[in-house]
Design an enzyme around this catalytic site. Structure first.
Site, PDB file in Angstrom:
ATOM      1  N   CYS A  83     -32.128 -57.495  68.504  1.00  0.00           N
ATOM      2  CA  CYS A  83     -31.401 -56.442  69.023  1.00  0.00           C
ATOM      3  C   CYS A  83     -29.899 -56.767  69.066  1.00  0.00           C
ATOM      4  CB  CYS A  83     -31.738 -56.145  70.213  1.00  0.00           C
ATOM      5  SG  CYS A  83     -31.046 -54.923  71.106  1.00  0.00           S
TER       6      CYS A  83
ATOM      7  N   HIS B  28     -32.473 -50.522  72.920  1.00  0.00           N
ATOM      8  CA  HIS B  28     -31.908 -51.008  74.185  1.00  0.00           C
ATOM      9  C   HIS B  28     -31.003 -49.913  74.944  1.00  0.00           C
ATOM     10  CE1 HIS B  28     -30.040 -54.906  75.940  1.00  0.00           C
ATOM     11  NE2 HIS B  28     -29.116 -54.117  76.389  1.00  0.00           N
TER      12      HIS B  28
ATOM     13  N   HIS C 177     -28.632 -47.894  76.195  1.00  0.00           N
ATOM     14  CA  HIS C 177     -27.135 -47.843  75.979  1.00  0.00           C
ATOM     15  C   HIS C 177     -26.742 -46.344  75.659  1.00  0.00           C
ATOM     16  CE1 HIS C 177     -28.888 -47.189  72.033  1.00  0.00           C
ATOM     17  NE2 HIS C 177     -27.571 -46.835  71.645  1.00  0.00           N
TER      18      HIS C 177
HETATM   19 ZN    ZN Z   1     -31.625 -55.445  73.445  1.00  0.00          ZN
END
Ligand code: ZN
Length: 353
Positions: A70, A167, A169
């Site tokens: 990631c 993730h 965001h």
């Molecule tokens: Zn991540």
């Protein structure tokens, strides 16, 4: 809050926003990155009068990487990500594959937390407050760039929305023009102001919604409702009760209350379709007044605009998505299968106990 600005190996800017004032962010980007070449071009459609960003360099961007690769997790050992440090609270950096760049504006990524498996709804109020600080600061900084006319902070959540990184965001687009949706709103505001001898359309809408049956959640400084003519199956508009044109205009009271209200809204969104459904895909979009001149909107000043957040999901029922098909994509006419009153009722039913 402490802010630390640094540069990545290819020259892009990265900014840490830390809760603790004694945080030290000295790590450098050790990746052998070439300078990014970004060629984004804005083309204007002569018939519709809107703009399209043509960004061909984006085809090579990261697509659904495994969790251990990631790019939004902190760097650790030999695993080097977009964030050089081994931890962070909130971090903002220039997108490596921007849709808008140079004279055509700027695109940034906002990582809400270093926890890969979290979501915005699982943040603490303190963390959500820090994200609000980051959005506000970026709005201010980006508004000073000569190429930027409007700053748009948003979150796309869920693979169904086309999110390629899990993730938690969001993104910030800084456009070199006033966007078509904002222009439509400003035109409506101008017409209403002229026809009523000075009344503000946002105030009138808010007053009507507050008196109606679609209010979902109300605090001392914020109110959330499903709008009368909601376009999407589940759509909520969140307004500060005191009209301000942008995030910079929010006072301390509104800032302090925001995390509580917004987290509750997002948690309700995840419960709309029941416990066994995957997390609700959504788009959360901040609408702010543009920073450019408003002379094409007769008699309208920046302060006439009302900052608000529009939150909606493209899921219409368990396992089914609302697609933008012929009428929506072809003609901009939305067909909504969920009556806004029913949507509001559902969003009240799933309140946190
Ligand atoms: Zn991540």
């Amino acid at each position: 809050m402490k802010k630390t600005s640094t540069r990545l190996a290819d020259g892009r800017e990265l900014i840490y926003y830390d809760l603790r004032d004694d945080s030290v962010r000295g790590a450098t980007d050790r990746r052998p990155l070439d300078r990014t070449v970004t060629t984004s071009e804005i083309r204007r459609d002569p018939l519709l009068g809107d703009s399209v960003a043509i960004a061909s360099h984006r085809q090579g961007r990261t697509y659904h990487p495994p969790a251990d690769e990631c790019p939004l997790c902190p760097s650790g050992g030999d695993r080097l990500s977009e964030i050089p440090d081994s931890s962070y609270d909130v971090v903002v950096f220039e997108n490596r594959f921007p849709s808008l760049a140079g004279d055509s504006g700027r695109c940034e990524v906002v990582c809400f937390t270093s926890d890969h498996n979290a979501s915005f709804a699982s943040l603490t109020e303190e963390q959500a407050g820090l994200v609000l600080e980051a959005w506000t600061d970026r709005t201010s900084e980006l508004s000073h760039l000569p190429s930027v006319e409007q700053v748009f902070c948003f979150e796309n959540r869920g693979a169904e929305i086309g999110v390629t990184l899990q993730h938690p965001h969001g993104q910030i687009y800084a456009y070199p023009f006033t966007t078509p949706r904002t222009a439509l709103m400003l035109r409506s505001v101008a017409t209403h102001k002229e026809m009523t001898g000075g009344e503000n359309l946002f105030d009138a809408v808010l007053e009507r919604e507050l008196a109606d049956e679609r209010v979902v959640l109300e605090g001392e400084h914020w109110v959330a409702f499903v709008p009368f003519a909601a376009h999407w199956p589940y759509e909520v508009h969140l307004y500060p009760k005191r009209r301000v044109p942008d995030l910079l205009g929010l006072d301390e009271e509104a800032r302090t209350e925001f995390p509580k209200i917004y987290l509750e809204l997002l948690r309700r969104f995840d419960r709309i379709f029941g416990e066994n459904e995957p997390p609700t895909p959504y788009i959360a979009a901040w609408h702010q007044a543009p920073f450019g001149a408003l002379e094409e909107f007769d008699g309208v000043v920046r302060e006439d605009f009302a900052l608000h957040l529009e939150l909606f999901t493209i899921r219409r029922t368990s396992g089914k998505l609302k697609f933008l098909a012929g009428s929506e994509s072809g003609m901009n006419v939305f067909i909504n299968d969920v009556p806004p009153e029913r949507a509001a009722e559902r969003l009240r039913e799933v309140a946190s106990s």
